[in-house]
Design a protein around this motif. Sequence first.
Motif, PDB file in Angstrom:
ATOM      1  N   GLY A 302       0.800  -1.206   0.000  1.00 45.52           N
ATOM      2  CA  GLY A 302       0.000   0.000   0.000  1.00 45.52           C
ATOM      3  C   GLY A 302       0.840   1.266   0.000  1.00 45.52           C
ATOM      4  N   ALA A 303       2.049   1.185   0.571  1.00 47.45           N
ATOM      5  CA  ALA A 303       2.946   2.339   0.596  1.00 47.45           C
ATOM      6  C   ALA A 303       3.728   2.499  -0.692  1.00 47.45           C
ATOM      7  CB  ALA A 303       3.923   2.206   1.767  1.00 47.45           C
ATOM      8  N   GLY A 304       3.673   1.503  -1.586  1.00 47.18           N
ATOM      9  CA  GLY A 304       4.439   1.565  -2.827  1.00 47.18           C
ATOM     10  C   GLY A 304       5.933   1.465  -2.607  1.00 47.18           C
ATOM     11  N   ALA A 305       6.337   0.772  -1.540  1.00 48.13           N
ATOM     12  CA  ALA A 305       7.760   0.612  -1.231  1.00 48.13           C
ATOM     13  C   ALA A 305       8.365  -0.497  -2.090  1.00 48.13           C
ATOM     14  CB  ALA A 305       7.949   0.297   0.248  1.00 48.13           C
ATOM     15  N   THR A 306       9.695  -0.561  -2.050  1.00 47.92           N
ATOM     16  CA  THR A 306      10.431  -1.615  -2.736  1.00 47.92           C
ATOM     17  C   THR A 306      10.914  -2.632  -1.700  1.00 47.92           C
ATOM     18  OG1 THR A 306      11.194  -0.092  -4.452  1.00 47.92           O
ATOM     19  CG2 THR A 306      12.454  -2.121  -4.178  1.00 47.92           C
ATOM     20  N   VAL A 307      10.951  -3.892  -2.081  1.00 47.01           N
ATOM     21  CA  VAL A 307      11.573  -4.935  -1.261  1.00 47.01           C
ATOM     22  C   VAL A 307      12.739  -5.497  -2.056  1.00 47.01           C
ATOM     23  CG1 VAL A 307      11.274  -7.117  -0.050  1.00 47.01           C
ATOM     24  CG2 VAL A 307       9.396  -5.462  -0.109  1.00 47.01           C
ATOM     25  N   ALA A 308      13.944  -5.388  -1.500  1.00 47.09           N
ATOM     26  CA  ALA A 308      15.139  -5.924  -2.162  1.00 47.09           C
ATOM     27  C   ALA A 308      15.387  -7.333  -1.647  1.00 47.09           C
ATOM     28  CB  ALA A 308      16.350  -5.035  -1.875  1.00 47.09           C
ATOM     29  N   LEU A 309      15.153  -8.292  -2.509  1.00 50.46           N
ATOM     30  CA  LEU A 309      15.407  -9.691  -2.185  1.00 50.46           C
ATOM     31  C   LEU A 309      16.799 -10.076  -2.675  1.00 50.46           C
ATOM     32  CD1 LEU A 309      11.972 -11.245  -3.179  1.00 50.46           C
ATOM     33  CD2 LEU A 309      12.710 -10.443  -0.945  1.00 50.46           C
ATOM     34  N   CYS A 310      17.418 -10.989  -1.955  1.00 50.86           N
ATOM     35  CA  CYS A 310      18.778 -11.442  -2.279  1.00 50.86           C
ATOM     36  C   CYS A 310      18.776 -12.961  -2.257  1.00 50.86           C
ATOM     37  CB  CYS A 310      19.787 -10.864  -1.283  1.00 50.86           C
ATOM     38  SG  CYS A 310      19.669  -9.067  -1.076  1.00 50.86           S
ATOM     39  N   PRO A 311      18.173 -13.608  -3.272  1.00 48.08           N
ATOM     40  CA  PRO A 311      17.898 -15.043  -3.188  1.00 48.08           C
ATOM     41  C   PRO A 311      19.113 -15.917  -2.933  1.00 48.08           C
ATOM     42  CG  PRO A 311      16.618 -14.064  -4.952  1.00 48.08           C
ATOM     43  CD  PRO A 311      17.563 -12.996  -4.472  1.00 48.08           C
ATOM     44  N   ALA A 332       4.006  -3.734  -4.123  1.00 50.21           N
ATOM     45  CA  ALA A 332       5.425  -3.459  -3.878  1.00 50.21           C
ATOM     46  C   ALA A 332       6.237  -3.738  -5.132  1.00 50.21           C
ATOM     47  CB  ALA A 332       5.947  -4.317  -2.727  1.00 50.21           C
ATOM     48  N   ARG A 333       7.328  -2.983  -5.297  1.00 46.85           N
ATOM     49  CA  ARG A 333       8.318  -3.310  -6.322  1.00 46.85           C
ATOM     50  C   ARG A 333       9.284  -4.337  -5.744  1.00 46.85           C
ATOM     51  NH1 ARG A 333       7.832   2.259  -6.778  1.00 46.85           N
ATOM     52  NH2 ARG A 333       9.412   2.456  -5.153  1.00 46.85           N
ATOM     53  N   ILE A 334       9.711  -5.278  -6.568  1.00 46.10           N
ATOM     54  CA  ILE A 334      10.716  -6.263  -6.170  1.00 46.10           C
ATOM     55  C   ILE A 334      12.021  -5.927  -6.871  1.00 46.10           C
ATOM     56  CG2 ILE A 334      11.362  -8.694  -6.087  1.00 46.10           C
ATOM     57  CD1 ILE A 334       8.916  -7.985  -4.384  1.00 46.10           C
ATOM     58  N   ALA A 335      13.083  -5.710  -6.084  1.00 48.15           N
ATOM     59  CA  ALA A 335      14.429  -5.508  -6.616  1.00 48.15           C
ATOM     60  C   ALA A 335      15.311  -6.659  -6.148  1.00 48.15           C
ATOM     61  CB  ALA A 335      14.990  -4.167  -6.151  1.00 48.15           C
ATOM     62  N   LEU A 336      16.524  -6.716  -6.674  1.00 49.67           N
ATOM     63  CA  LEU A 336      17.426  -7.830  -6.368  1.00 49.67           C
ATOM     64  C   LEU A 336      18.803  -7.318  -5.983  1.00 49.67           C
ATOM     65  CD1 LEU A 336      16.459 -10.191  -9.336  1.00 49.67           C
ATOM     66  CD2 LEU A 336      15.854 -10.505  -6.921  1.00 49.67           C
ATOM     67  N   GLY A 337      19.489  -8.076  -5.119  1.00 48.51           N
ATOM     68  CA  GLY A 337      20.837  -7.709  -4.715  1.00 48.51           C
ATOM     69  C   GLY A 337      21.701  -8.921  -4.472  1.00 48.51           C
ATOM     70  N   SER A 338      23.012  -8.695  -4.439  1.00 50.22           N
ATOM     71  CA  SER A 338      23.968  -9.783  -4.199  1.00 50.22           C
ATOM     72  C   SER A 338      24.320  -9.927  -2.737  1.00 50.22           C
ATOM     73  CB  SER A 338      25.247  -9.560  -5.017  1.00 50.22           C
ATOM     74  OG  SER A 338      25.926  -8.393  -4.574  1.00 50.22           O
ATOM     75  N   ASP A 339      24.014  -8.950  -1.893  1.00 56.34           N
ATOM     76  CA  ASP A 339      24.146  -8.988  -0.444  1.00 56.34           C
ATOM     77  C   ASP A 339      25.498  -9.529   0.019  1.00 56.34           C
ATOM     78  OD1 ASP A 339      23.617  -8.811   2.235  1.00 56.34           O
ATOM     79  OD2 ASP A 339      22.094 -10.368   2.288  1.00 56.34           O
ATOM     80  N   GLY A 340      25.565 -10.792   0.436  1.00 57.90           N
ATOM     81  CA  GLY A 340      26.774 -11.357   1.032  1.00 57.90           C
ATOM     82  C   GLY A 340      27.807 -11.840   0.049  1.00 57.90           C
ATOM     83  N   GLN A 341      27.576 -11.682  -1.246  1.00 57.78           N
ATOM     84  CA  GLN A 341      28.540 -12.031  -2.300  1.00 57.78           C
ATOM     85  C   GLN A 341      28.867 -13.527  -2.321  1.00 57.78           C
ATOM     86  OE1 GLN A 341      28.435  -9.262  -3.633  1.00 57.78           O
ATOM     87  NE2 GLN A 341      28.322  -7.842  -1.934  1.00 57.78           N
ATOM     88  N   VAL A 343      27.428 -15.412  -4.191  1.00 63.22           N
ATOM     89  CA  VAL A 343      27.430 -15.480  -5.651  1.00 63.22           C
ATOM     90  C   VAL A 343      27.300 -14.051  -6.155  1.00 63.22           C
ATOM     91  CG1 VAL A 343      26.201 -16.269  -7.709  1.00 63.22           C
ATOM     92  CG2 VAL A 343      26.360 -17.767  -5.729  1.00 63.22           C
ATOM     93  N   ILE A 344      28.054 -13.697  -7.174  1.00 62.50           N
ATOM     94  CA  ILE A 344      27.871 -12.401  -7.819  1.00 62.50           C
ATOM     95  C   ILE A 344      27.419 -12.677  -9.246  1.00 62.50           C
ATOM     96  CG2 ILE A 344      29.009 -10.278  -8.584  1.00 62.50           C
ATOM     97  CD1 ILE A 344      30.766 -10.394  -6.136  1.00 62.50           C
ATOM     98  N   ASP A 345      26.096 -12.739  -9.418  1.00 62.49           N
ATOM     99  CA  ASP A 345      25.525 -13.122 -10.704  1.00 62.49           C
ATOM    100  C   ASP A 345      24.068 -12.676 -10.743  1.00 62.49           C
ATOM    101  OD1 ASP A 345      24.354 -14.420 -12.895  1.00 62.49           O
ATOM    102  OD2 ASP A 345      25.706 -16.134 -12.750  1.00 62.49           O
ATOM    103  N   PRO A 346      23.756 -11.561 -11.418  1.00 64.97           N
ATOM    104  CA  PRO A 346      22.368 -11.077 -11.441  1.00 64.97           C
ATOM    105  C   PRO A 346      21.399 -12.063 -12.063  1.00 64.97           C
ATOM    106  CG  PRO A 346      23.711  -9.916 -13.066  1.00 64.97           C
ATOM    107  CD  PRO A 346      24.651 -10.708 -12.217  1.00 64.97           C
ATOM    108  N   LEU A 347      21.869 -12.868 -13.013  1.00 62.96           N
ATOM    109  CA  LEU A 347      20.979 -13.834 -13.663  1.00 62.96           C
ATOM    110  C   LEU A 347      20.586 -14.956 -12.702  1.00 62.96           C
ATOM    111  CD1 LEU A 347      23.128 -13.394 -16.704  1.00 62.96           C
ATOM    112  CD2 LEU A 347      20.644 -13.272 -16.955  1.00 62.96           C
ATOM    113  N   LEU A 348      21.516 -15.349 -11.822  1.00 60.23           N
ATOM    114  CA  LEU A 348      21.160 -16.349 -10.815  1.00 60.23           C
ATOM    115  C   LEU A 348      20.245 -15.755  -9.751  1.00 60.23           C
ATOM    116  CD1 LEU A 348      24.395 -18.482 -10.299  1.00 60.23           C
ATOM    117  CD2 LEU A 348      22.432 -18.888 -11.793  1.00 60.23           C
TER     118      LEU A 348
END
Length: 439
Positions: A302-311, A332-341, A343-348
């Motif tokens: 409802g706030a239109g915030a983003t959630v950054a997931l780091c699968p 919500a918008r879903i974004a992605l991050g590598s967080d703890g590194q 893996v450094i691979d946006p496709l994964l």
Amino acid sequence: MTQPDGIRSEGDPASEAQNLLRNGIWAETLVAPEGVRERVRLVVADGRIAAVEEGVAPQEGDRRLRLVVPGFVNAHSHAFHRVLRGRTHDDGGDFWRWREAMYRAAAELTPESYGDLASAVFREMVEAGWTAVGEFHYVHHRPDGRPYDPPHAMELALAAAAREVGIRLVLLDTCYLTADVDGRALEPRQRRFGDGDADGWLARRQALRSAIGDDPLVTIGAAIHSVRAVPLPAIARIAAALPPDVPLHVHVAEQPRETADFLARHGETPVAALDRLGVLGPRTTLVHGTHLSPEDVARIGGAGATVALCPTTEADLGDGIGPARALADAGARIALGSDGQSVIDPLLEMRGLEAGERLASGRRGRFTPRELLAAATEHGATSLGLPPTRFRVGDPADLVELDPDSPRTRGAVPAQLVLTATASDVRTTVVAGREVHRA
């Protein structure tokens, strides 16, 4: 300044990095948010797309690419966690045991070693196709908590590393004040993270903005580490003091224990508290959001915030599978991050987002390929306060070439290649019209 491996200096007349500025970029196939387009020529000026020509042949001097997608945007990174890769898998445990190793790594950092480490991590990112990164940074001071002299040594080391590699950096300068939700003083191993109180952090962040200056590649955002590291009155003070256009990130609900502890002390969930304090909104990004109640999901959407997931990190730490589809459906918008590194691979990361949903639901196609690409590109940019690349006039000239004929990708239709490719298939990375990586 050292150039990324394989890229000639700008003074070399044979440099193709110069050609990207002087001529055009021609893509045989372009996978844009609106769909797949063929034989597209992009004219680049001052790091942005100045013209888009479709269905045309390349011109002499153009940089010719095969299959092009927008540059991937890493919404959540802790660069120094890279030193833990491959070193924490033999003792079992959970997130909380892993955190002990993380504290030991943080204690060893110096501005010099952090600069070297960040250069290596950022270089690995551009080789994987990340063109921008939000660095969630809280290792501010000396191990005993005293500021560096001159100040901002850690932050300036990160900025220098980003400039050297050519990646866009949004330095999410992070407030970290207490040891836990009960407001205990920082432990000795946490002292280098702290600034005393919210006003101390705000003053240091403002001075850091002046120290960084006007830099096209490096900007300063803001972060609240978590509701266990920043008391609620301090969170309210920060949210009120920051200009409304500054992106604000916060770790939320990564572990059940932190939510349970907060609920026991305050009688509400962390998300409910952030909502009550007026923190949630379009400029806000909640990182992880793994253990959310249905009411929390509704508040975030409802706030239109983003959630950054780091699968890949959430899997590596055994965090759990977050309600990504429910969040997206709520708004919500879903974004992605590598967080703890790990893996450094946006496709994964894209594939991990969809895989988690499939495992949790027993259904396929929970996110379309177009939605996955948006999470790794447009939504990440919005999370960091950056203009997204949609291949329109005026957009940043940030793009990635993928190999459509590798053993992994051969036979995939272009729109679904994001579910077959890996970082090994990244052939070229362009940031602001400059080629920063070529395989």
